[in-house]
Motif scaffolding. Sequence first.
Motif, mmCIF file in Angstrom:
data_model
loop_
_atom_site.group_PDB
_atom_site.id
_atom_site.type_symbol
_atom_site.label_atom_id
_atom_site.label_comp_id
_atom_site.label_asym_id
_atom_site.label_seq_id
_atom_site.Cartn_x
_atom_site.Cartn_y
_atom_site.Cartn_z
ATOM 1 N N GLU A 76 33.120 14.030 33.529
ATOM 2 C CA GLU A 76 32.141 15.109 33.699
ATOM 3 C C GLU A 76 32.245 16.124 32.556
ATOM 4 O O GLU A 76 31.229 16.647 32.089
ATOM 5 C CB GLU A 76 32.346 15.802 35.037
ATOM 6 N N ASP A 77 33.460 16.399 32.097
ATOM 7 C CA ASP A 77 33.647 17.323 30.974
ATOM 8 C C ASP A 77 33.000 16.796 29.699
ATOM 9 O O ASP A 77 32.669 17.576 28.799
ATOM 10 C CB ASP A 77 35.142 17.542 30.700
ATOM 11 N N ALA A 78 32.846 15.478 29.601
ATOM 12 C CA ALA A 78 32.352 14.842 28.380
ATOM 13 C C ALA A 78 30.833 14.758 28.316
ATOM 14 O O ALA A 78 30.286 14.226 27.344
ATOM 15 C CB ALA A 78 32.952 13.436 28.250
ATOM 16 N N ALA A 79 30.126 15.273 29.325
ATOM 17 C CA ALA A 79 28.663 15.281 29.301
ATOM 18 C C ALA A 79 28.169 16.314 28.293
ATOM 19 O O ALA A 79 28.614 17.455 28.295
ATOM 20 C CB ALA A 79 28.108 15.587 30.692
ATOM 21 N N VAL A 80 27.239 15.922 27.423
ATOM 22 C CA VAL A 80 26.745 16.812 26.370
ATOM 23 C C VAL A 80 25.733 17.798 26.941
ATOM 24 O O VAL A 80 24.789 17.411 27.636
ATOM 25 C CB VAL A 80 26.110 16.008 25.224
ATOM 26 N N ASP A 81 25.928 19.067 26.637
ATOM 27 C CA ASP A 81 24.962 20.116 26.954
ATOM 28 C C ASP A 81 24.145 20.371 25.694
ATOM 29 O O ASP A 81 24.632 20.974 24.736
ATOM 30 C CB ASP A 81 25.702 21.381 27.392
ATOM 31 N N TRP A 82 22.900 19.914 25.686
ATOM 32 C CA TRP A 82 22.079 19.996 24.476
ATOM 33 C C TRP A 82 21.594 21.408 24.189
ATOM 34 O O TRP A 82 21.051 21.666 23.108
ATOM 35 C CB TRP A 82 20.902 19.031 24.570
ATOM 36 N N THR A 83 21.784 22.341 25.117
ATOM 37 C CA THR A 83 21.440 23.737 24.829
ATOM 38 C C THR A 83 22.567 24.446 24.076
ATOM 39 O O THR A 83 22.377 25.570 23.601
ATOM 40 C CB THR A 83 21.132 24.516 26.126
ATOM 41 N N ALA A 84 23.720 23.810 23.964
ATOM 42 C CA ALA A 84 24.828 24.377 23.200
ATOM 43 C C ALA A 84 24.525 24.270 21.705
ATOM 44 O O ALA A 84 23.725 23.433 21.277
ATOM 45 C CB ALA A 84 26.123 23.641 23.530
ATOM 46 N N PRO A 85 25.168 25.100 20.873
ATOM 47 C CA PRO A 85 24.962 24.986 19.425
ATOM 48 C C PRO A 85 25.399 23.623 18.896
ATOM 49 O O PRO A 85 26.256 22.959 19.482
ATOM 50 C CB PRO A 85 25.844 26.110 18.858
ATOM 51 N N ALA A 86 24.826 23.233 17.764
ATOM 52 C CA ALA A 86 25.126 21.926 17.179
ATOM 53 C C ALA A 86 26.617 21.750 16.904
ATOM 54 O O ALA A 86 27.171 20.659 17.105
ATOM 55 C CB ALA A 86 24.327 21.745 15.893
ATOM 56 N N LEU A 87 27.279 22.806 16.447
ATOM 57 C CA LEU A 87 28.709 22.703 16.150
ATOM 58 C C LEU A 87 29.507 22.374 17.401
ATOM 59 O O LEU A 87 30.459 21.578 17.356
ATOM 60 C CB LEU A 87 29.204 24.015 15.541
ATOM 61 N N ARG A 88 29.126 22.943 18.540
ATOM 62 C CA ARG A 88 29.804 22.658 19.795
ATOM 63 C C ARG A 88 29.581 21.209 20.214
ATOM 64 O O ARG A 88 30.493 20.534 20.686
ATOM 65 C CB ARG A 88 29.298 23.610 20.889
ATOM 66 N N VAL A 89 28.351 20.707 20.030
ATOM 67 C CA VAL A 89 28.051 19.310 20.364
ATOM 68 C C VAL A 89 28.890 18.371 19.505
ATOM 69 O O VAL A 89 29.492 17.408 20.001
ATOM 70 C CB VAL A 89 26.552 19.018 20.183
ATOM 71 N N ASP A 90 28.960 18.643 18.211
ATOM 72 C CA ASP A 90 29.753 17.818 17.299
ATOM 73 C C ASP A 90 31.216 17.799 17.714
ATOM 74 O O ASP A 90 31.858 16.745 17.763
ATOM 75 C CB ASP A 90 29.594 18.365 15.882
ATOM 76 N N ARG A 91 31.762 18.967 18.045
ATOM 77 C CA ARG A 91 33.173 19.029 18.451
ATOM 78 C C ARG A 91 33.422 18.278 19.751
ATOM 79 O O ARG A 91 34.450 17.614 19.910
ATOM 80 C CB ARG A 91 33.600 20.490 18.604
ATOM 81 N N LEU A 92 32.489 18.389 20.699
ATOM 82 C CA LEU A 92 32.668 17.687 21.965
ATOM 83 C C LEU A 92 32.702 16.178 21.751
ATOM 84 O O LEU A 92 33.564 15.481 22.305
ATOM 85 C CB LEU A 92 31.548 18.042 22.938
ATOM 86 N N VAL A 93 31.777 15.663 20.940
ATOM 87 C CA VAL A 93 31.737 14.222 20.697
ATOM 88 C C VAL A 93 33.030 13.765 20.026
ATOM 89 O O VAL A 93 33.633 12.754 20.418
ATOM 90 C CB VAL A 93 30.506 13.839 19.854
#
Length: 310
Positions: free
Chosen positions: A208-225
Motif C-alpha cells: 500500500e505504501d508503494a502506490a503512486v500518488d500522481w498529485t505529488a511532485p515529480a521528484l517525490r514520484v521518482d523517489r518512491l519508484v
Amino acid sequence: MRLVFAGTPEVAVPALDALLASGRHEGAAVVTRPDAPAGRGRRLAPSPVAERAREAGIEILRPARPREPEFLDRLRAIAPDCCPVVAYGALLPKAALDIPRHGWVNLHFSLLPAWRGAAPVQHAVLAGDEVTGATTFLIEEGLDSGPVYGVLTERIRPDDTSGDLLTRLALAGSGLLAATMDGIEDGTLHAVPQPAEGVTLAPKLSVEDAAVDWTAPALRVDRLVRACTPAPGAWTVFRGERLKLRQVALAPERTDLAPAELAADKHTVRVGTGSHAVRLNWVQPQGKRPMPAADWARGIRVAPGERLGD
C-alpha cells in the motif's frame, strides 16, 4: 574468535563470505530463517545464507523462533564468542543475546541513529538523502539502539534504486563487519553510545505504501519508484488492472499534463504529476514481464486524455 553468523537474504552473503575468508575467525554455525516458498512453483527453498553455509560445510540452525529452548540449548553448546548479524529477520530475545561473551553485533545499512528499523535503505532513498552508509553496533533489546563499533559512508546517486544502493552497501559493509570482529578480538575496538539526537525510523514499506500518488511532485514520484525497486514495487492502476512501475525519469519539459494524465508517442510515455511530468521507462503489466513503456503503450493503444490511477 568462534563465531555464529545470523542472516537470511542474499544481501547477507557477502558478509558471511568475508568472515569465512578472513582466516582469523572460526565459523562455527549460521542461524537463518526456516526454508520458505520461492519461485513460481512456491516450493520450499533454503535461504541464500543457508545455501552458502551448506557449501562451506557449516552447521545450519533454522529456529522458527529464536526463543525456542532447543535453539538456545544448541547455541549454548556451540559457545560462540560473538554472533555477527546481517538481515536475520527475527527478534532476538535476551536469553539469546546473553549467550556469546561479546554479544551479537549487527551490520545495519544506515548511519545510526538515522533510519532505525527494517527498511533503512528504502527510507534513505525516499527521503532524498544524499549520503547514507552502514553501521556495526552491539544489539540490545531496543530497536537498533545499541552502542556503535564502526561506520562507513556511501553517496546516494541520483538514479539509485534501493536494490542498487543495498548491493553496494552489502559489499562495503562486509569489510566493516570483518574489521569489527578483528577489533573486538584484539580489544582495540570499543562500542560508543549512539547520539540521542537525529533518531529517525524506517519501518518496512508495504504494498500500500508503494502506490503512486500522481498529485505529488515529480521528484517525490521518482523517489518512491526508486525506493520501492525491487521491492515491494511501485505501482498504479490502468484500466482497472495494476501496473508496476520499474523505472521513471524526470521530464520537466512537460508541464501541461494534469496529474496522472498520460501522453504517449512512438518513443516515449509521459505522465503528469503535481509539478511536471515524469517519463515512464519500464513498466510491468499485471501477469506479464517487465517491458519498455513505449512498447506497452503501443500494445494497449493509449488514448488521448487517459489517466493512470483510475
